[in-house]
Structure formats: C-alpha cells, structure tokens
Design an enzyme around this catalytic site. Structure first.
Site, mmCIF file in Angstrom:
data_model
loop_
_atom_site.group_PDB
_atom_site.id
_atom_site.type_symbol
_atom_site.label_atom_id
_atom_site.label_comp_id
_atom_site.label_asym_id
_atom_site.label_seq_id
_atom_site.Cartn_x
_atom_site.Cartn_y
_atom_site.Cartn_z
ATOM 1 N N HIS A 193 66.976 41.430 46.731
ATOM 2 C CA HIS A 193 67.345 42.771 46.290
ATOM 3 C C HIS A 193 66.258 43.400 45.415
ATOM 4 O O HIS A 193 65.542 44.304 45.848
ATOM 5 C CB HIS A 193 68.686 42.721 45.552
ATOM 6 C CG HIS A 193 69.171 44.063 45.106
ATOM 7 N ND1 HIS A 193 70.013 44.229 44.037
ATOM 8 C CD2 HIS A 193 68.924 45.321 45.569
ATOM 9 C CE1 HIS A 193 70.283 45.517 43.895
ATOM 10 N NE2 HIS A 193 69.629 46.196 44.788
ATOM 11 N N HIS A 252 63.494 47.132 45.769
ATOM 12 C CA HIS A 252 63.157 47.999 44.637
ATOM 13 C C HIS A 252 61.685 47.904 44.242
ATOM 14 O O HIS A 252 60.988 48.919 44.131
ATOM 15 C CB HIS A 252 64.014 47.630 43.426
ATOM 16 C CG HIS A 252 65.403 48.132 43.491
ATOM 17 N ND1 HIS A 252 65.839 49.246 42.813
ATOM 18 C CD2 HIS A 252 66.495 47.659 44.158
ATOM 19 C CE1 HIS A 252 67.116 49.452 43.060
ATOM 20 N NE2 HIS A 252 67.547 48.496 43.866
ATOM 21 N N HIS A 291 67.558 47.730 52.053
ATOM 22 C CA HIS A 291 68.212 47.852 50.756
ATOM 23 C C HIS A 291 69.731 47.987 50.910
ATOM 24 O O HIS A 291 70.493 47.374 50.163
ATOM 25 C CB HIS A 291 67.669 49.034 49.969
ATOM 26 C CG HIS A 291 68.351 49.225 48.644
ATOM 27 N ND1 HIS A 291 69.315 50.193 48.443
ATOM 28 C CD2 HIS A 291 68.235 48.548 47.473
ATOM 29 C CE1 HIS A 291 69.761 50.115 47.203
ATOM 30 N NE2 HIS A 291 69.124 49.126 46.587
ATOM 31 N N ASN A 306 72.421 45.431 49.150
ATOM 32 C CA ASN A 306 72.955 46.033 47.925
ATOM 33 C C ASN A 306 74.441 46.372 47.999
ATOM 34 O O ASN A 306 75.220 45.954 47.149
ATOM 35 C CB ASN A 306 72.184 47.298 47.562
ATOM 36 C CG ASN A 306 72.714 47.941 46.287
ATOM 37 O OD1 ASN A 306 72.569 47.403 45.191
ATOM 38 N ND2 ASN A 306 73.366 49.096 46.422
ATOM 39 N N ILE A 364 69.949 53.475 43.819
ATOM 40 C CA ILE A 364 70.814 52.779 42.880
ATOM 41 C C ILE A 364 70.511 51.283 42.940
ATOM 42 O O ILE A 364 70.024 50.797 43.962
ATOM 43 C CB ILE A 364 72.304 53.017 43.174
ATOM 44 C CG1 ILE A 364 73.153 52.464 42.018
ATOM 45 C CG2 ILE A 364 72.710 52.393 44.500
ATOM 46 C CD1 ILE A 364 74.497 53.061 41.913
#
Length: 491
Positions: free
Chosen positions: A189, A194, A338, A342, A491
């Site tokens: 993750h 990110h 993602h 997530n 997010i």
C-alpha cells in the site's frame, strides 16, 4: 468472546457487517478456505506466487545469513496433497506460496526487541480442482540465537481440526496474517502506490507544460496525491505515528520498507509483468492480454487484466508505444493497483481476529503456563497473542477512514473538468475507454453471481468488487462502498 470484544467496541465499527461465517465463538476462527481465498481476492492479493522448487529456497546471502532455506519436508505435506506427490504438484503448477521470509528475516531481531514477538513466515498452498487454495503448511522462523550467520530456527505447522492442535494451527495462521497485514500496509500500500507515484507527480509538473498532451493525460491521476502523502508523513508513517503503533515492525517499519524499495523496478509494475514474475501466469499469445492465468479463478488478476490497457511490453521511451506503456504503468499504479490494496481494508481487516496486525508473544511451548492456557481457554490465549484492544481501536479507526470513498470521488473513465481537451481524437478515445469500463462493470457483477467462481465471493459471502470501476456512478455519495477505482491516490 472474539465477536463480543469487537461488537462492544462501538457501533461505529459495525457499519460494515461481520462476515456471515462468524456466527458463534467456535466459528470465529478464519477458515482455511477463506485464508487461502484472501490471497487471491483479499486486500493484499499481490504477493502470492507459484512454488517452482521444493523445498522453498531463500535468496538471502548465505555468507551473511547462513542457511535460510525452508525446513518443510515432503512428509509434512504429503498426506494433504489430494493424492499428488510434491513433484507432481510442482510439475502441474498446483503448489503456491505466500512468502514473507526473506523480506522480514533481516529485521526480525530488531523487531522482536520491541513489544512485538513474531516470526518470518512461509505458507504453502495447494490449488484444488474447484479453483480454491488449500493451506498445506506454515513455517515460522526466527534468527538463530548464536547470530544471523548461523541461519534460521524453523518450526513447521500443519492443519488440524480438533483439540489443541487446531488452536495451534489457528495461531500459526494468525502469525502469517500478521506478516501479510504489516507487509501490505507498509509495502503493497504505502510504498508501492503512495510513495512510488510521488516522483512521477513531481517530474510531470516540473518538466511538462500544462498544455502538453501527456500532462493532460496524467494530471487527473495525480489529484490530491501530494496532499495525502504529506498528511501521511505527519501522522501515519512518522516516528511514533499511527503505523508504528499499529503494525508489527513498530519503530522499524520505515527502515524495513525503505530496504525493500531497493528491489522495486518500474517495468515490473505492469500487471502482466508482475503476474509473470510471480509465476501466476504464463506467456500465451492466444490470450487477449498475452498471458494465461494459472489460477483461472484469481479475481484480482482477472479483473485487473480487464482494466489493464493492452499494449506491447515496455520501455526505453524512444517510441510512442514505449511512451504509452510507461504512462499505462503510472495510471495503473495510481488508480487500479491502489484501489485493490486500499479500499478493502475495512471489509477484510475491520475484524481483527481475521487479520491481526501485531503479535505480542511467541507460539506457546508445551509444558508452559501459556500452553496450558491455550488448551483450556483458546479464545483468551488467542486474544493475548494478537493485536491489543487499544491498538485495535486505533487501527480499525484508521482503516475505516482509508476504506471510504470521498463524496467528490472521480472514478476511472470520468473527468472532473469536461473541457480538458477540445480535440476530437482524444475525446473519442476517452469515450471508448469509458464504455469499455462500463462493460467490465457488468462482467464483474456476472462473474460474482456465477457459482463456478468460488473465490469471487468466498465462504464469508463478500463479493470481490475492489476492481469494479464504478465509472457509471455520479451519485457522489461516497462511503464504505467496497467498490470503485478512483483516478488517483487521494486517500
């Protein structure tokens, strides 16, 4: 008892219902079928790989770490192989492994100097005729007490259904889940979506004009990423932040993920390349995406290949095709990859016995008070081993937030600025892309309703919708929907 602990933690944590399989205390343990299923259709379906040799071998330098190869023997698993020999299973490409040994072992002595007490782990699984994965053995490993160069101290656990052996097997699965949970949060993750997308955001904004066609293509896939990463550095991955408090590597979390980043290769992030590297697929020019899945019922890969843009292999950025492939990888990482790692966190990990994030003591040894407790009060012993209640409240609060779609979400196939271009050709191409995603939505629903695909819903009755694009949704409702591929990591 396990259920009641989580039911009493507050109504806000029950907005996403507990899985159907959890009906009483006895069935609160995660089943072997669901344990295997989540490696293909859970929150971290990007680690499992095909076992190509037996016993499993380590890639750690033996001059530094000694013998780190697996101690699992043929005798350990032969009785659970559905009549196959180990060699036959490997030849028929039916043996798989969830391997968290090499990534963790170099940091394990440091990690276990904290309140964490855990192992490096290997989990072997057999692909059955119905497409499900059956766990065969879990190996838990510690550094040798005489030093790293002496190798690992390994213990092997196999499935059991009754008595204290059943409780020990459930604990072994919990240790494996702890490793997968921490690796998921820190690597699959944070690091692999990110963190790795951030240099592309910076480079694109520094080097390309806002009217450059590549800028216009990539810009929606960078929306809010720098902001959310800045917040993460302030409260999540910072020293003594939420992640250090809630996942097992504790204060060594960033050191471990930084070390693993050295092995990250941009070209391998293309989904077909990733599947080939892990042995989950083979090249096959007759297939639409050029690869054939070895587990046909692998929801993450099936849905992901539908969404992946079908272009030739990568990349020296000297031709238009190579540029297309590079942009496709960037968009894939920022959107679908993602989304897959997530937005399923609360549905799959909101019930901590299913996916604990920390282990606080080692496997009890026979003859100790902890072992006696394991026999007499298995639920109590289990809860004393996994994530503590305060850590649970903090962790569940975090993943509930992370799993929510915002009310201003812009999904793949949507644009928040209709006037992003006035050129007919890209507008027509984008419309074709949007229409294809809508067809994929219908196909995912049909496959989830098809009882042949046992891994798509699983014993917990939770359909795999993490790669459902949600392109058709303009409601702007957001929330814990469990579906939707936002354009960007926001997010």
């Amino acid at each position: 008892m396990l259920k009641e602990l989580f039911r009493n933690d507050g109504e806000r944590f029950m907005k996403f219902p507990l899985p159907d399989v959890i009906k009483d205390d006895k069935s609160a343990w995660r089943s072997d079928e669901e344990f295997g299923r989540e490696m293909l259709a859970g929150v971290n379906p990007v680690i499992i790989s095909r076992l190509r040799g037996f016993p499993p071998a380590s890639n750690l330098d033996p001059k530094v770490y000694g013998n780190q190869n697996s101690s699992i023997t043929r005798d350990d698993i032969q009785g659970n192989m559905n009549g196959l020999t180990v060699d036959e299973a490997i030849e028929k490409k039916k043996l798989f492994i969830l391997d968290h040994h090499d990534a963790l072992m170099p940091y394990l002595q440091k990690i276990n100097s904290t309140t964490t007490k855990t192992y490096a782990s290997r989990t072997l699984l057999l692909l059955q005729d119905d497409g499900t994965l059956k766990p065969l053995a879990i190996e838990l490993s510690l550094p040798h007490p005489q030093g790293d160069h002496h190798g690992a101290v390994n213990k092997v656990f196999t499935p059991a259904e009754h008595g204290i052996e059943c409780t020990i097997w459930q604990l072994a699965k919990a240790y494996a889940a702890v490793n997968d949970s921490g690796y998921h949060q820190l690597v699959s993750h944070w690091l692999n979506t990110h963190a790795v997308i951030e240099p592309f955001v910076i480079a694109t904004n520094r080097q390309l004009s806002v009217i450059h066609p590549i800028y216009k293509l990539l810009h929606p896939h960078y929306r809010d990423t720098m902001n959310i990463n800045a917040y993460a550095r302030q409260i999540l991955i910072n020293a003594d932040g939420v992640l250090e408090r809630t996942v097992f590597p504790a204060r060594y979390a960033l050191e471990m993920s930084s070390g693993i980043y050295k092995n990250w290769v941009f070209t391998e992030q293309a989904l077909p390349a990733d599947l080939l590297k892990r042995g989950m697929a083979e090249p096959d020019s007759s297939q639409p995406h050029g690869v054939r899945l070895l587990i046909e019922d692998y929801p993450f890969a099936v849905d992901g290949l539908e969404i992946w843009k079908d272009e030739p292999w990568w990349p020296e950025m000297q031709t238009r095709d190579e540029l297309v492939q590079s942009c496709t990888i960037i968009i894939w990482v920022a959107s679908a990859l993602h989304a897959a790692v997530n937005f399923g966190q609360y549905p799959y990990a909101g019930y901590l016995p299913n996916r604990p994030t920390v282990s606080r003591r080692f496997m009890p040894e026979p003859g100790t008070p902890e072992y006696a407790e394991l026999a007499e009060h298995p639920d109590v012993a289990f809860l004393k081993t996994i994530t503590a209640q305060l850590q649970t409240l903090l962790g569940v609060s975090l993943i509930e937030i992370l799993s929510r779609h915002s009310t201003d979400e812009v999904y793949l196939g949507q644009r928040d600025t209709p006037g992003w271009t006035s050129d007919d050709e890209p507008l027509a191409a984008f419309e074709r892309f949007r229409e294809r995603l809508i067809k994929i939505e219908k196909k995912i629903i049909e496959m989830n309703d098809d009882k042949r695909w046992k891994n798509r819903v699983g014993p917990v009755n939770l359909p795999y919708t993490l790669l459902y694009p949600n392109t058709t949704d303009y409601s702007r409702e957001g929330g814990l929907t469990g579906k939707g591929i936002p354009n960007s990591i926001s997010i």
